[in-house]
Motif scaffolding. Structure first.
Motif, mmCIF file in Angstrom:
data_model
loop_
_atom_site.group_PDB
_atom_site.id
_atom_site.type_symbol
_atom_site.label_atom_id
_atom_site.label_comp_id
_atom_site.label_asym_id
_atom_site.label_seq_id
_atom_site.Cartn_x
_atom_site.Cartn_y
_atom_site.Cartn_z
ATOM 1 N N THR A 204 0.876 -1.087 -0.016
ATOM 2 C CA THR A 204 -0.146 -0.034 0.050
ATOM 3 C C THR A 204 0.959 1.324 -0.188
ATOM 4 O O THR A 204 1.807 1.485 0.745
ATOM 5 C CB THR A 204 -1.066 -0.021 1.251
ATOM 6 N N LYS A 239 -2.801 -1.087 -3.501
ATOM 7 C CA LYS A 239 -3.428 0.084 -3.186
ATOM 8 C C LYS A 239 -2.810 1.384 -2.891
ATOM 9 O O LYS A 239 -1.620 1.203 -2.561
ATOM 10 C CB LYS A 239 -4.244 -0.379 -1.676
ATOM 11 N N LYS A 265 -8.451 8.607 -9.509
ATOM 12 C CA LYS A 265 -8.734 7.469 -9.137
ATOM 13 C C LYS A 265 -9.102 6.378 -10.364
ATOM 14 O O LYS A 265 -8.842 5.343 -10.495
ATOM 15 C CB LYS A 265 -10.317 7.489 -8.167
ATOM 16 N N GLU A 269 -7.379 2.792 -10.925
ATOM 17 C CA GLU A 269 -7.999 1.907 -11.308
ATOM 18 C C GLU A 269 -8.021 0.933 -12.458
ATOM 19 O O GLU A 269 -8.364 -0.069 -12.628
ATOM 20 C CB GLU A 269 -9.615 2.165 -10.877
ATOM 21 N N ARG A 272 -5.565 -1.556 -12.367
ATOM 22 C CA ARG A 272 -5.910 -2.706 -11.455
ATOM 23 C C ARG A 272 -5.414 -2.311 -10.100
ATOM 24 O O ARG A 272 -4.880 -3.233 -9.422
ATOM 25 C CB ARG A 272 -5.171 -3.856 -12.042
ATOM 26 N N SER A 274 -6.356 -0.460 -6.409
ATOM 27 C CA SER A 274 -7.562 0.257 -5.893
ATOM 28 C C SER A 274 -7.127 1.451 -4.973
ATOM 29 O O SER A 274 -5.842 1.489 -4.902
ATOM 30 C CB SER A 274 -8.132 -0.862 -4.726
ATOM 31 N N SER A 276 -8.448 4.782 -2.111
ATOM 32 C CA SER A 276 -9.298 5.221 -1.150
ATOM 33 C C SER A 276 -8.756 6.592 -0.932
ATOM 34 O O SER A 276 -7.624 6.857 -1.304
ATOM 35 C CB SER A 276 -9.040 4.589 -0.044
#
Length: 302
Positions: A204, A239, A265, A269, A272, A274, A276
């Protein structure tokens, strides 16, 4: 006596003619130098070439060597075997005596190869327009690393440098900005270092953006957008956490639902990864509160 007068006159004429010949030779040499040395004239002029950016930082060699030794001995002792003299040699060879608008990646590649590194997963922190805040945070929280916390970023942070084709080799008066020519020494260096930093990320990763900028927190044309985000490896990074920070007393121009954040975003995305997003990530906001503790936002009960 007539013989002496005639001899004297002949001697005087010889000296006059000799003086005239010497003067003619000197004038011819000066004219030839002016005509046959245009390259030297151009080089001399390049010393006075004025760009819009700040010139090469004074004592650049001493600063980079000092930072390098400090980094490998105190900041990251795991790199203790790094040859700082070799790093400086490759750094200066990349730009000295070169046209500051004709730099290429090949110029810096030996330095990048020598300074390659690995970063622990979940520690990479990217940023845009939050320079002061993000580095205050990494100094307080050692769980994250920005590009400036790596060797390549550490030695060059805040410095300016560019070459000069003249004998001096360096332009201390001014260097080109990105708007004057994109292939300048600083821009090429930071793009290559940023790409390496992005490629080394895993797990992440975090991105700190400025939500108080009226033009939008994220720009595709920024190094973050054009270099770092597109070079995250989807096989290693799963992520991205966005921290959208706002100045405590400043405008709140964009939030996590804003247009530029939505673009970021979608970009991630589609690869691939993700995403937040958090408005005013509290640990970072509390750091902002150290400068404005009485603000209502800084209340513990807020």
């Amino acid at each position: 006596m007539p013989f002496q007068n005639s001899s004297t006159r002949r001697a005087r004429h010889k000296w006059i003619w000799a003086g005239v010949m010497v003067l003619l030779v000197v004038l011819v040499v000066i004219a030839l130098v002016a005509v046959l040395r245009p390259g030297r004239k151009e080089n001399s002029g390049s010393e006075d070439l004025q760009w819009k950016g700040e010139g090469t930082t004074e004592h650049l060699q001493e600063i980079i060597l000092g930072r390098c030794y400090n980094y490998i001995l105190t900041v990251n002792p795991g790199l203790r075997d790094t040859d700082c003299l070799k790093i400086w040699g490759m750094f200066q060879n990349a730009f000295m005596h070169k046209d500051p608008c004709s730099m290429t990646e090949e110029d810096y590649q030996p330095l990048m190869d020598l300074s390659s590194y690995s970063i622990p997963c979940n520690k990479s922190l990217f940023w845009s327009k939050t320079n002061d805040l993000v580095h205050r945070y990494t100094k307080a929280n050692h769980n994250f690393l920005t590009l400036e916390d790596t060797l390549l970023g550490y030695i060059a942070d805040g410095l300016s440098w560019c070459g000069n084709p003249s004998n001096l080799g360096v332009n201390y008066k001014s260097c080109p900005k990105w708007t004057e020519c994109e292939s300048n020494p600083s821009t090429i260096y930071w793009k290559m270092a940023s790409k390496m930093f992005a490629e080394a990320a895993c797990g992440t990763v975090q991105v700190m953006l400025n939500g108080s900028i009226e033009a939008g927190a994220f720009r595709n044309s920024s190094i973050l957008g054009s270099v770092e985000m597109v070079n995250l490896n989807p096989d290693k990074v799963f992520k991205v956490q966005i921290w959208l920070m706002h100045d405590i007393d400043g405008p709140q121009s964009e939030f996590c639902t804003g247009r530029s954040i939505t673009k970021l975003k979608e970009m991630l995305e589609s690869r691939r990864i993700s995403v937040s997003c958090t408005d005013d990530y509290r640990p970072v906001q509390l750091l902002q509160c150290t400068n404005n503790p009485d603000h209502s936002t800084c209340s513990i009960c807020s």
